[in-house]
Write a protein that holds these residues in place. Structure first.
Motif, mmCIF file in Angstrom:
data_model
loop_
_atom_site.group_PDB
_atom_site.id
_atom_site.type_symbol
_atom_site.label_atom_id
_atom_site.label_comp_id
_atom_site.label_asym_id
_atom_site.label_seq_id
_atom_site.Cartn_x
_atom_site.Cartn_y
_atom_site.Cartn_z
ATOM 1 N N TYR A 1 6.775 -10.088 0.067
ATOM 2 C CA TYR A 1 5.588 -10.707 0.668
ATOM 3 C C TYR A 1 5.158 -11.925 -0.151
ATOM 4 O O TYR A 1 4.769 -12.957 0.410
ATOM 5 C CB TYR A 1 4.440 -9.702 0.748
ATOM 6 C CG TYR A 1 4.718 -8.528 1.663
ATOM 7 C CD1 TYR A 1 4.528 -8.638 3.035
ATOM 8 C CD2 TYR A 1 5.183 -7.320 1.154
ATOM 9 C CE1 TYR A 1 4.795 -7.567 3.879
ATOM 10 C CE2 TYR A 1 5.452 -6.244 1.988
ATOM 11 C CZ TYR A 1 5.256 -6.372 3.352
ATOM 12 O OH TYR A 1 5.515 -5.315 4.182
ATOM 13 N N CYS A 2 5.225 -11.777 -1.467
ATOM 14 C CA CYS A 2 4.864 -12.897 -2.353
ATOM 15 C C CYS A 2 5.831 -14.060 -2.183
ATOM 16 O O CYS A 2 5.415 -15.215 -2.077
ATOM 17 C CB CYS A 2 4.881 -12.439 -3.807
ATOM 18 S SG CYS A 2 3.725 -11.123 -4.214
ATOM 19 N N TYR B 1 -1.603 1.017 -1.595
ATOM 20 C CA TYR B 1 -1.078 -0.268 -2.049
ATOM 21 C C TYR B 1 -0.818 -0.301 -3.554
ATOM 22 O O TYR B 1 -0.640 -1.365 -4.141
ATOM 23 C CB TYR B 1 -2.031 -1.390 -1.653
ATOM 24 C CG TYR B 1 -2.163 -1.543 -0.157
ATOM 25 C CD1 TYR B 1 -1.047 -1.814 0.626
ATOM 26 C CD2 TYR B 1 -3.385 -1.394 0.480
ATOM 27 C CE1 TYR B 1 -1.148 -1.930 2.005
ATOM 28 C CE2 TYR B 1 -3.500 -1.507 1.860
ATOM 29 C CZ TYR B 1 -2.380 -1.774 2.612
ATOM 30 O OH TYR B 1 -2.485 -1.884 3.980
ATOM 31 N N THR C 1 1.788 -15.407 -12.643
ATOM 32 C CA THR C 1 2.424 -14.102 -12.522
ATOM 33 C C THR C 1 2.525 -13.387 -13.863
ATOM 34 O O THR C 1 2.707 -14.039 -14.903
ATOM 35 C CB THR C 1 3.842 -14.239 -11.925
ATOM 36 O OG1 THR C 1 4.464 -12.957 -11.849
ATOM 37 C CG2 THR C 1 4.707 -15.168 -12.763
ATOM 38 N N TYR D 1 3.390 4.467 -6.908
ATOM 39 C CA TYR D 1 3.930 3.143 -6.581
ATOM 40 C C TYR D 1 4.962 2.713 -7.617
ATOM 41 O O TYR D 1 5.988 2.118 -7.286
ATOM 42 C CB TYR D 1 2.798 2.125 -6.500
ATOM 43 C CG TYR D 1 3.164 0.857 -5.764
ATOM 44 C CD1 TYR D 1 3.184 0.819 -4.372
ATOM 45 C CD2 TYR D 1 3.506 -0.308 -6.442
ATOM 46 C CE1 TYR D 1 3.520 -0.338 -3.685
ATOM 47 C CE2 TYR D 1 3.841 -1.468 -5.770
ATOM 48 C CZ TYR D 1 3.844 -1.473 -4.395
ATOM 49 O OH TYR D 1 4.200 -2.622 -3.711
ATOM 50 N N TRP E 1 10.244 -9.762 -7.307
ATOM 51 C CA TRP E 1 10.695 -8.560 -6.606
ATOM 52 C C TRP E 1 9.905 -8.314 -5.312
ATOM 53 O O TRP E 1 10.302 -7.491 -4.489
ATOM 54 C CB TRP E 1 10.542 -7.339 -7.520
ATOM 55 C CG TRP E 1 9.165 -7.228 -8.112
ATOM 56 C CD1 TRP E 1 8.751 -7.740 -9.318
ATOM 57 C CD2 TRP E 1 8.023 -6.590 -7.536
ATOM 58 N NE1 TRP E 1 7.418 -7.466 -9.515
ATOM 59 C CE2 TRP E 1 6.948 -6.763 -8.451
ATOM 60 C CE3 TRP E 1 7.795 -5.900 -6.357
ATOM 61 C CZ2 TRP E 1 5.663 -6.263 -8.193
ATOM 62 C CZ3 TRP E 1 6.524 -5.408 -6.096
ATOM 63 C CH2 TRP E 1 5.481 -5.588 -7.017
ATOM 64 N N CYS E 2 8.786 -9.014 -5.129
ATOM 65 C CA CYS E 2 7.882 -8.768 -3.999
ATOM 66 C C CYS E 2 8.217 -9.701 -2.839
ATOM 67 O O CYS E 2 7.981 -10.911 -2.926
ATOM 68 C CB CYS E 2 6.431 -8.974 -4.441
ATOM 69 S SG CYS E 2 5.246 -8.898 -3.067
ATOM 70 N N LEU F 1 8.894 1.676 -6.913
ATOM 71 C CA LEU F 1 9.523 0.438 -7.367
ATOM 72 C C LEU F 1 10.779 0.703 -8.193
ATOM 73 O O LEU F 1 11.769 -0.033 -8.094
ATOM 74 C CB LEU F 1 8.529 -0.393 -8.190
ATOM 75 C CG LEU F 1 7.367 -1.041 -7.427
ATOM 76 C CD1 LEU F 1 6.445 -1.767 -8.394
ATOM 77 C CD2 LEU F 1 7.868 -1.998 -6.366
ATOM 78 N N TYR G 1 -1.419 -6.094 -0.284
ATOM 79 C CA TYR G 1 -0.484 -7.142 -0.694
ATOM 80 C C TYR G 1 0.258 -7.793 0.468
ATOM 81 O O TYR G 1 0.978 -8.775 0.267
ATOM 82 C CB TYR G 1 0.521 -6.587 -1.709
ATOM 83 C CG TYR G 1 1.278 -5.363 -1.236
ATOM 84 C CD1 TYR G 1 2.329 -5.464 -0.331
ATOM 85 C CD2 TYR G 1 0.949 -4.103 -1.710
ATOM 86 C CE1 TYR G 1 3.022 -4.357 0.102
ATOM 87 C CE2 TYR G 1 1.628 -2.975 -1.286
ATOM 88 C CZ TYR G 1 2.671 -3.105 -0.384
ATOM 89 O OH TYR G 1 3.350 -1.987 0.039
ATOM 90 N N THR G 2 0.076 -7.296 1.676
ATOM 91 C CA THR G 2 0.721 -7.933 2.827
ATOM 92 C C THR G 2 -0.100 -9.096 3.375
ATOM 93 O O THR G 2 0.368 -9.839 4.242
ATOM 94 C CB THR G 2 0.965 -6.915 3.968
ATOM 95 O OG1 THR G 2 -0.298 -6.507 4.517
ATOM 96 C CG2 THR G 2 1.714 -5.694 3.464
ATOM 97 N N ARG H 1 2.750 -11.515 -7.661
ATOM 98 C CA ARG H 1 3.059 -10.225 -8.278
ATOM 99 C C ARG H 1 4.394 -10.230 -9.006
ATOM 100 O O ARG H 1 4.541 -9.612 -10.055
ATOM 101 C CB ARG H 1 3.043 -9.125 -7.228
ATOM 102 C CG ARG H 1 1.707 -9.060 -6.492
ATOM 103 C CD ARG H 1 1.489 -7.802 -5.700
ATOM 104 N NE ARG H 1 2.622 -7.370 -4.919
ATOM 105 C CZ ARG H 1 2.824 -6.112 -4.525
ATOM 106 N NH1 ARG H 1 1.967 -5.174 -4.885
ATOM 107 N NH2 ARG H 1 3.858 -5.780 -3.774
#
Length: 215
Positions: free
Chosen positions: A86-87, A33, A112, A154, A83-84, A158, A199-200, A80
């Motif tokens: 899930y967020c 993650y 953030t 990670y 770009w996320c 990104l 983060y999910t 976060r």
């Protein structure tokens, strides 16, 4: 007959080996993650006093948690970045139920490390009506102990999607918050938290409402 002292030492050694194995497995999961494990902070716990932060919101106005708590409980979410997906999905779920959160006497704020210009565009695009606050120096993330440094793998992933945290973060550093949610009572005490480096996963709106309605 085996000496009791030897049995004790064997028991301690077994516990140590199991702990090392468990940590290694946990570290491997966290690395997936994007977490550089040795930098991961544990998060404030339920019963702790919240860090009374202030910062600039999407409109450039100063948000102060201390002042917000005078009106009622506050739900603080660590976001976060725009770009996320899930967020963003979680924040949209919150927006859809914001009326019920406010009817329970509470307000919602997202914090953030992303720069204000970027998340302000998300607010406008998605029609978000709660406040979002820029953590320009990671003071808020560190105050709630939810910060970690992002591992290189990670970061490289990104960048393939044209997102470089050293550019999009206000502090120009590849650090993120655990996407934690804290529900804070008017006296500043944390009464509920959701803290998961995965983060999910997020605190559901249902859990937020049930906590607020139980007060």
């Amino acid at each position: 007959m085996i000496n009791k002292r030897i049995l004790t030492l064997l028991s301690i050694l077994s516990f140590f080996l199991l702990s090392v194995s468990s940590f290694a497995q946990e570290a491997k999961i966290y690395e997936k993650y994007g977490v550089t494990v040795e930098t991961l902070q544990p998060g404030l716990s339920e019963g702790d006093q919240a860090f009374l932060f202030k910062g600039k919101d999407q409109d450039g106005k100063t948000y102060q948690l201390k002042e917000a708590l005078k009106k009622g409980p506050v739900v603080v979410n660590f976001f976060r970045g725009s770009w996320c997906p899930y967020c963003t999905k979680h924040l949209m779920n919150v927006q859809d139920s914001l009326g019920m959160i406010e009817a329970a006497g509470a307000t919602f704020v997202a914090v953030t490390p992303e720069n204000q210009e970027r998340f302000a565009k998300l607010v406008e695009k998605k029609g978000l009506t709660f406040e979002m606050v820029e953590d320009s120096k990671l003071d808020i993330m560190n105050g709630f102990k939810v910060t970690f440094d992002v591992n290189q793998g990670y970061q490289d992933m990104l960048k393939k999607y044209e997102n470089d945290l050293t550019v999009t973060n206000s502090i120009k550093r590849a650090s993120l918050p655990v996407p934690a949610t804290y529900i804070i009572a008017q006296d500043g005490t944390i009464i509920k938290r959701h803290y998961d480096p995965n983060y999910t996963e997020r605190m559901s709106v249902k859990d937020i409402l049930s906590t607020l309605q139980a007060q």
